[in-house]
Design a protein around this motif. Structure first.
Motif, PDB file in Angstrom:
ATOM      1  N   LEU A 130       8.484   8.167  -0.571  1.00  0.00           N
ATOM      2  CA  LEU A 130       8.391   7.011  -1.467  1.00  0.00           C
ATOM      3  C   LEU A 130       9.564   6.996  -2.442  1.00  0.00           C
ATOM      4  CD1 LEU A 130       6.871   4.549  -2.436  1.00  0.00           C
ATOM      5  CD2 LEU A 130       5.390   6.036  -3.778  1.00  0.00           C
ATOM      6  N   MET A 131       9.975   8.163  -2.932  1.00  0.00           N
ATOM      7  CA  MET A 131      11.157   8.236  -3.804  1.00  0.00           C
ATOM      8  C   MET A 131      12.389   7.710  -3.080  1.00  0.00           C
ATOM      9  SD  MET A 131      10.696  12.037  -5.421  1.00  0.00           S
ATOM     10  CE  MET A 131       9.204  12.546  -6.262  1.00  0.00           C
ATOM     11  N   ALA A 132      12.546   8.112  -1.815  1.00  0.00           N
ATOM     12  CA  ALA A 132      13.692   7.633  -1.047  1.00  0.00           C
ATOM     13  C   ALA A 132      13.576   6.146  -0.751  1.00  0.00           C
ATOM     14  CB  ALA A 132      13.797   8.426   0.258  1.00  0.00           C
ATOM     15  N   TYR A 133      12.356   5.647  -0.571  1.00  0.00           N
ATOM     16  CA  TYR A 133      12.141   4.238  -0.255  1.00  0.00           C
ATOM     17  C   TYR A 133      12.590   3.330  -1.393  1.00  0.00           C
ATOM     18  CZ  TYR A 133       9.683   0.013   1.238  1.00  0.00           C
ATOM     19  OH  TYR A 133       9.380  -1.267   1.615  1.00  0.00           O
ATOM     20  N   VAL A 134      12.397   3.779  -2.631  1.00  0.00           N
ATOM     21  CA  VAL A 134      12.806   2.961  -3.780  1.00  0.00           C
ATOM     22  C   VAL A 134      14.224   3.314  -4.235  1.00  0.00           C
ATOM     23  CG1 VAL A 134      10.464   2.572  -4.559  1.00  0.00           C
ATOM     24  CG2 VAL A 134      11.695   4.562  -5.390  1.00  0.00           C
TER      25      VAL A 134
ATOM     26  N   ASP B 175       0.855  -1.186   0.000  1.00  0.00           N
ATOM     27  CA  ASP B 175       0.000   0.000   0.000  1.00  0.00           C
ATOM     28  C   ASP B 175       0.894   1.241   0.000  1.00  0.00           C
ATOM     29  OD1 ASP B 175      -1.979   1.830   0.152  1.00  0.00           O
ATOM     30  OD2 ASP B 175      -2.782   1.187   2.082  1.00  0.00           O
ATOM     31  N   ILE B 176       1.114   1.829  -1.174  1.00  0.00           N
ATOM     32  CA  ILE B 176       2.009   2.985  -1.256  1.00  0.00           C
ATOM     33  C   ILE B 176       1.380   4.228  -0.658  1.00  0.00           C
ATOM     34  CG2 ILE B 176       3.180   2.062  -3.279  1.00  0.00           C
ATOM     35  CD1 ILE B 176       1.582   3.875  -5.023  1.00  0.00           C
ATOM     36  N   ARG B 177       0.097   4.155  -0.321  1.00  0.00           N
ATOM     37  CA  ARG B 177      -0.545   5.298   0.326  1.00  0.00           C
ATOM     38  C   ARG B 177      -0.124   5.441   1.783  1.00  0.00           C
ATOM     39  NH1 ARG B 177      -6.518   3.503  -0.819  1.00  0.00           N
ATOM     40  NH2 ARG B 177      -5.546   1.665   0.079  1.00  0.00           N
ATOM     41  N   ARG B 178       0.633   4.497   2.310  1.00  0.00           N
ATOM     42  CA  ARG B 178       1.107   4.634   3.683  1.00  0.00           C
ATOM     43  C   ARG B 178       2.184   5.694   3.808  1.00  0.00           C
ATOM     44  NH1 ARG B 178       3.956   0.104   1.752  1.00  0.00           N
ATOM     45  NH2 ARG B 178       6.176   0.059   2.296  1.00  0.00           N
ATOM     46  N   PHE B 179       2.741   6.156   2.685  1.00  0.00           N
ATOM     47  CA  PHE B 179       3.714   7.247   2.693  1.00  0.00           C
ATOM     48  C   PHE B 179       2.952   8.569   2.665  1.00  0.00           C
ATOM     49  CE2 PHE B 179       5.763   3.622   0.697  1.00  0.00           C
ATOM     50  CZ  PHE B 179       6.962   3.556   1.390  1.00  0.00           C
ATOM     51  N   ASP B 180       3.212   9.435   3.639  1.00  0.00           N
ATOM     52  CA  ASP B 180       2.462  10.692   3.709  1.00  0.00           C
ATOM     53  C   ASP B 180       2.980  11.745   2.747  1.00  0.00           C
ATOM     54  OD1 ASP B 180       4.851  11.228   4.927  1.00  0.00           O
ATOM     55  OD2 ASP B 180       4.005  11.787   6.863  1.00  0.00           O
ATOM     56  N   HIS B 181       4.120  11.491   2.088  1.00  0.00           N
ATOM     57  CA  HIS B 181       4.651  12.440   1.103  1.00  0.00           C
ATOM     58  C   HIS B 181       5.380  11.640   0.021  1.00  0.00           C
ATOM     59  CE1 HIS B 181       6.756  15.870  -0.676  1.00  0.00           C
ATOM     60  NE2 HIS B 181       5.870  16.632  -0.059  1.00  0.00           N
TER      61      HIS B 181
END
Length: 384
Positions: free
Chosen positions: A259-263, A249-255
């Motif tokens: 998500l960019m840093a996560y990948v 669920d990528i919506r768990r990232f609030d910004h």
């Protein structure tokens, strides 16, 4: 529960056994080595009962490193009502001078770091999500095996100075040409036939996995998100399924920057004082999700356009999702051309496009909610 009613338990997991250590949540408490237990489910349940009977007023908090053993310990302990955390080995603090590593020390370290809140838990997928991810990865493995078999056959032909006069490799015409080849030695002819047989088998295997993945994803709870992100250019069913299966669920990232840093698509930075040094991307997080984004980013080298295939993928989607996808296509196509005119390297440009792609995918996913309707799913707008 007050602060001292927590027992922190570190588990160093292995295939056959689990090393256990624990520490009480009290000032000056020392970590205690419990011992080694079997990795069977009954042994884990018995361990939890032993700690419950010894500390009846305490809440048990377990922690272990992510690894090849999967998440079954996490799911077992949480089903028993205990707190459990899974941490990435790369994010565990380590002293530069500590050169001794044992299972006992690892378990003690995990328990102490959990108490001091120096560990960052990772996202644990649901069993259904992990099943779809396994199927998606099996399809990727099948594709890699097929490519390897093709490379081996082409290497055999190259060693014998045999070149195909056509233009489309691995087309029906090319495969017929391969079946008509006669090599100078009978042993080489047998090798050629075995390579062809392997390629045909792996093509059939890939088709089976493609069909099964397309069928299974329609019953998946994240199918509305998979369907919505296909409104983006360069994101078809296989890419969308693989991306959502890897990220959950990528919506768990609030910004979107998180998500960019996560990948791992953000640049490295080593700045101090007045000096600011920016390097290549970090390549942290999920490498498969990053590769899928890079693959999709190549399509933005062409002018913005709604193709027939893209229009079919957008049918039935909310207007807000389609508008967001068109906005992304306009911006990313312009950015691609602008960076190329500046003389940036092709790989740098594609990486920059992929970084912005994940932000638009995040924005589209935020507009989709999952609604269970008997086990079916449908799309809906997020209420304002």
């Amino acid at each position: 529960m007050n602060k001292h009613n927590i027992l922190f338990i570190g588990l160093d997991t292995h295939k056959e056994f689990v090393e256990v250590a624990y520490i009480e949540d009290q000032r000056g408490a020392q970590a205690v080595h419990f011992g080694r237990i079997s990795s069977a489910k009954t042994a884990i349940v018995k361990l939890a009962k032993q700690f419950q009977s010894k500390y009846p007023q305490a809440t048990l908090h377990f922690v272990y490193e992510a690894g090849p053993c999967g998440y079954w310990i996490y799911r077992l302990l949480t089903s028993l009502g205990h707190c459990c955390y899974v941490v990435a080995p790369s994010l565990i603090p380590k002293k530069p001078g500590d050169k001794i590593k044992t299972d006992k020390r690892d378990a003690l370290k995990l328990a102490k770091l959990l108490k001091t809140e120096d560990l960052t838990p990772i996202y644990v997928p649901e069993p259904e999500d992990e099943a779809v991810r396994d199927l998606s990865r099996a399809r990727e493995t099948a594709m890699k095996d097929l490519k390897d078999a093709k490379y081996q056959l082409k290497a055999l032909l190259l060693r014998n100075n045999i070149n195909y006069a056509g233009t489309a490799n691995w087309s029906a015409k090319h495969l017929r040409w391969l079946t008509e080849l006669v090599l100078p030695h009978p042993a080489q002819q047998i090798a050629l036939q075995e390579y062809l047989h392997t390629i045909n088998e792996r093509i059939a295997r890939l088709k089976r996995l493609d069909n099964e993945l397309a069928h299974q994803v329609q019953a998946w709870r994240y199918y509305p998100v998979v369907k919505a992100v296909q409104a983006m250019r360069g994101v078809r069913l296989l890419v969308a399924t693989g991306l959502i299966a890897e990220l959950g669920d990528i919506r768990r990232f609030d910004h979107p920057r998180k998500l960019m840093a996560y990948v791992g698509l953000v640049p490295r930075e080593h700045s101090t004082g007045d000096k600011r040094r920016i390097g290549a991307i970090t390549k942290c997080g999920n490498g498969r999700a990053r590769r899928l984004l890079i693959e999709g980013a190549h399509s933005y080298r062409y002018p913005a356009n709604i193709s027939t295939d893209l229009q079919l993928r957008q049918e039935g989607l909310p207007k807000t999702v389609v508008d967001k996808a068109w906005q992304a296509q306009l911006r990313l196509c312009r950015r691609y051309q602008r960076l190329m005119h500046k003389g940036k390297h092709y790989n740098v440009v594609v990486t920059a496009i992929a970084r912005e792609m994940i932000a638009y995918i995040w924005a589209i996913a935020k507009q989709v909610v999952l609604i269970d309707v008997n086990p079916k799913h449908r799309l809906a707008r997020v209420p304002a």
